[in-house]
Design a protein around this motif. Structure first.
Motif, PDB file in Angstrom:
ATOM      1  N   ASN A 131     -34.872   6.736  59.709  1.00 11.93           N
ATOM      2  CA  ASN A 131     -34.254   5.585  60.303  1.00 11.93           C
ATOM      3  C   ASN A 131     -35.445   4.254  59.958  1.00 11.93           C
ATOM      4  OD1 ASN A 131     -33.022   3.468  61.376  1.00 11.93           O
ATOM      5  ND2 ASN A 131     -32.048   4.796  63.075  1.00 11.93           N
ATOM      6  N   SER A 132     -35.355   3.731  58.856  1.00 12.69           N
ATOM      7  CA  SER A 132     -36.315   2.766  58.436  1.00 12.69           C
ATOM      8  C   SER A 132     -35.950   1.589  59.452  1.00 12.69           C
ATOM      9  CB  SER A 132     -36.056   2.312  57.179  1.00 12.69           C
ATOM     10  OG  SER A 132     -36.636   3.375  56.165  1.00 12.69           O
ATOM     11  N   LYS A 133     -34.566   0.963  59.604  1.00  5.83           N
ATOM     12  CA  LYS A 133     -34.424  -0.013  60.506  1.00  5.83           C
ATOM     13  C   LYS A 133     -34.686   0.247  61.799  1.00  5.83           C
ATOM     14  CE  LYS A 133     -30.176  -2.624  61.904  1.00  5.83           C
ATOM     15  NZ  LYS A 133     -28.688  -2.629  61.660  1.00  5.83           N
ATOM     16  N   LEU A 134     -34.533   1.240  62.494  1.00  7.73           N
ATOM     17  CA  LEU A 134     -35.262   1.581  63.762  1.00  7.73           C
ATOM     18  C   LEU A 134     -36.830   1.414  63.872  1.00  7.73           C
ATOM     19  CD1 LEU A 134     -35.042   2.175  66.836  1.00  7.73           C
ATOM     20  CD2 LEU A 134     -34.932   4.597  66.022  1.00  7.73           C
ATOM     21  N   THR A 135     -37.285   2.076  62.938  1.00  4.80           N
ATOM     22  CA  THR A 135     -38.750   1.817  62.753  1.00  4.80           C
ATOM     23  C   THR A 135     -39.429   0.493  62.538  1.00  4.80           C
ATOM     24  OG1 THR A 135     -38.982   4.182  61.506  1.00  4.80           O
ATOM     25  CG2 THR A 135     -40.886   2.801  61.234  1.00  4.80           C
ATOM     26  N   LEU A 136     -38.676  -0.268  61.699  1.00  2.00           N
ATOM     27  CA  LEU A 136     -39.173  -1.636  61.406  1.00  2.00           C
ATOM     28  C   LEU A 136     -38.782  -2.571  62.982  1.00  2.00           C
ATOM     29  CD1 LEU A 136     -37.891  -2.495  57.932  1.00  2.00           C
ATOM     30  CD2 LEU A 136     -40.486  -1.819  58.710  1.00  2.00           C
ATOM     31  N   ALA A 137     -37.679  -2.173  63.522  1.00  2.00           N
ATOM     32  CA  ALA A 137     -37.570  -2.848  65.035  1.00  2.00           C
ATOM     33  C   ALA A 137     -38.385  -2.570  65.778  1.00  2.00           C
ATOM     34  CB  ALA A 137     -36.138  -2.619  65.167  1.00  2.00           C
ATOM     35  N   GLN A 138     -39.092  -1.312  65.969  1.00  2.00           N
ATOM     36  CA  GLN A 138     -39.955  -0.680  66.754  1.00  2.00           C
ATOM     37  C   GLN A 138     -41.347  -1.494  66.385  1.00  2.00           C
ATOM     38  OE1 GLN A 138     -38.828   3.866  66.656  1.00  2.00           O
ATOM     39  NE2 GLN A 138     -40.071   3.381  68.415  1.00  2.00           N
ATOM     40  N   LEU A 139     -41.619  -1.545  65.179  1.00  2.00           N
ATOM     41  CA  LEU A 139     -42.934  -2.295  64.890  1.00  2.00           C
ATOM     42  C   LEU A 139     -42.873  -3.786  65.296  1.00  2.00           C
ATOM     43  CD1 LEU A 139     -45.599  -2.255  63.495  1.00  2.00           C
ATOM     44  CD2 LEU A 139     -44.116  -2.694  61.185  1.00  2.00           C
ATOM     45  N   ASP A 140     -41.711  -4.354  65.151  1.00  2.00           N
ATOM     46  CA  ASP A 140     -41.734  -5.801  65.915  1.00  2.00           C
ATOM     47  C   ASP A 140     -41.777  -6.040  67.207  1.00  2.00           C
ATOM     48  OD1 ASP A 140     -41.091  -6.756  63.002  1.00  2.00           O
ATOM     49  OD2 ASP A 140     -39.033  -6.853  63.276  1.00  2.00           O
ATOM     50  N   LYS A 141     -41.111  -4.908  67.911  1.00  2.00           N
ATOM     51  CA  LYS A 141     -41.374  -4.939  69.230  1.00  2.00           C
ATOM     52  C   LYS A 141     -42.914  -4.856  69.808  1.00  2.00           C
ATOM     53  CE  LYS A 141     -36.610  -2.894  70.576  1.00  2.00           C
ATOM     54  NZ  LYS A 141     -35.995  -1.929  71.186  1.00  2.00           N
ATOM     55  N   PHE A 142     -43.590  -4.035  68.926  1.00  2.00           N
ATOM     56  CA  PHE A 142     -44.989  -3.593  69.367  1.00  2.00           C
ATOM     57  C   PHE A 142     -45.838  -4.557  69.115  1.00  2.00           C
ATOM     58  CE2 PHE A 142     -48.832  -1.348  68.075  1.00  2.00           C
ATOM     59  CZ  PHE A 142     -49.364  -1.188  69.658  1.00  2.00           C
ATOM     60  N   ASN A 143     -45.414  -5.452  68.010  1.00  2.00           N
ATOM     61  CA  ASN A 143     -46.447  -6.463  67.481  1.00  2.00           C
ATOM     62  C   ASN A 143     -46.039  -7.824  68.477  1.00  2.00           C
ATOM     63  OD1 ASN A 143     -47.679  -5.839  65.252  1.00  2.00           O
ATOM     64  ND2 ASN A 143     -46.076  -6.066  63.952  1.00  2.00           N
ATOM     65  N   SER A 144     -44.911  -7.820  68.876  1.00  2.00           N
ATOM     66  CA  SER A 144     -44.289  -8.838  69.685  1.00  2.00           C
ATOM     67  C   SER A 144     -45.342  -8.773  70.842  1.00  2.00           C
ATOM     68  CB  SER A 144     -42.935  -9.042  70.021  1.00  2.00           C
ATOM     69  OG  SER A 144     -42.472  -9.888  71.019  1.00  2.00           O
TER      70      SER A 144
END
Length: 354
Positions: free
Chosen positions: A168-181
């Motif tokens: 799930n690339s979409k979920l992974t990138l969303a998780q990365l955004d949450k973490f960076n935020s």
């Protein structure tokens, strides 16, 4: 004769590929589950000789083994969060970096550290979607309380774990955004998050996003990242087993129980006293695979090698035995069969290093 063989030369090559991919950021070697079945202490010593200075464990007992065996200067991080006072006490005694994945865990670590008049190094886990441990991104006030009110805690790192980096690339990138935020907000609040890391083996090789300050590698070391083969990584781990019996069976003979096999012609069969109990024919990623992947995986597990030739598995792999077709192979009792296995699945066999 049955052994699990670990070729450390292949581990070394895999580590070089990891370092190249990591592009200079710190590499933590995840030694959870007995170093992925390859042997905790031997692999830890080998990796230390190859320049690794950061290790991850998931059990205080593993940290104890490392410290007792002179891993005194290396950074050891407990990957999972715990509020258990007995575990926390042992981890602090061993000088391990604890993970605080909840306010309760942070309070417990701080309290025990205070009772010992010491400062505990911790890493903060932020849950961005996996759900096992971690502060929610909306709980930054609770993370802030660690910095403000828990004077016996020293935050040396902050991390998250991706839930499905393979599928799930979409979920992974969303998780990365949450973490960076979350990291940005903590910094804006005036707090230092320490070493930031999110990538495990799969994410390291699948994505090209920024690697932050460190990466955590486990399956990359054994060359067994799920999915398609990864260039530069080779699989580590195989069983060597001697042929126990070799004999001919007539046409129409039933081989194996349950999902058995009926010979269509006179067939020479060899028996190996290795089965799924030992880890052969077992796939730890089976729940993550598509039906196509499962079918392809099953086909890949239908052969072993005897005297350099492929021998087909007959019927299903049994609990303690596997039968193979050696009709066209010149072999006898005692000859060695090679069975590909993921070391993490293997049990009941001694490990031989090469």
């Amino acid at each position: 004769m049955k052994n699990l063989v670990i070729d450390l030369r292949v581990v070394r090559n895999n580590l070089r590929t990891v370092k190249d991919r990591a592009e200079g950021v710190q590499v933590y070697a995840d030694l959870s589950a007995n170093a992925g079945g390859m042997g905790l202490l031997t692999v830890a010593k080998f990796l230390r000789d190859e320049g690794i200075r950061g290790f991850i464990v998931s059990d205080p007992g593993d940290a104890r083994i490392l410290r007792v065996n002179h891993f005194t200067k290396e950074r050891i991080m407990m990957l999972r969060s715990t509020a258990d006072p007995n575990e926390i006490g042992e981890l602090l005694s061993l000088g391990v970096i604890c993970t605080a994945g909840s306010y309760d865990a942070a309070v417990a670590i701080n309290g025990i550290a205070e009772s010992r008049s010491m400062t505990a190094d911790i890493q903060v886990k932020i849950d961005t979607g996996l759900g096992r441990y971690g502060f929610q991104p909306s709980e930054l006030d609770k993370i802030a309380a660690i910095y403000k009110y828990m004077s016996r805690l020293h935050v040396v790192g902050t991390f998250t774990t991706f839930a499905s980096p393979l599928r799930n690339s979409k979920l992974t990138l969303a998780q990365l955004d949450k973490f960076n935020s979350a990291l940005d907000k903590l910094i804006d609040m005036g707090f230092e998050p320490g070493v930031a890391h999110a990538c495990d083996s799969t994410a390291l090789f699948k994505y090209n996003f920024e690697l932050m300050d460190a990466v955590r590698v486990d399956t990359a070391l054994s060359g067994r990242i799920p999915g398609k083969a990864t260039p530069g990584l080779s699989r580590v781990g195989y069983i060597e087993a001697g042929l126990e019996e070799v004999g001919w069976h007539p046409k129409g003979h039933t081989i194996g129980a349950e999902h058995g096999f009926v010979t269509k012609a006179p067939t020479k069969i060899a028996i190996l006293s290795v089965g799924y109990f030992h880890g052969f024919g077992v796939d730890r990623y089976i729940v993550e695979r598509s039906l196509f992947d499962i079918a392809r995986w099953r086909r890949s597990k239908t052969f072993v090698r005897v005297n350099g030739q492929k021998a087909r598995v007959l019927g299903s792999v049994g609990l303690l035995h596997t039968m193979i077709d050696v009709t066209n192979i010149d072999c006898t009792v005692g000859d060695i069969a090679i069975l590909d296995v993921d070391p993490v699945n293997v049990k009941g066999l001694p490990i031989v290093y090469r």
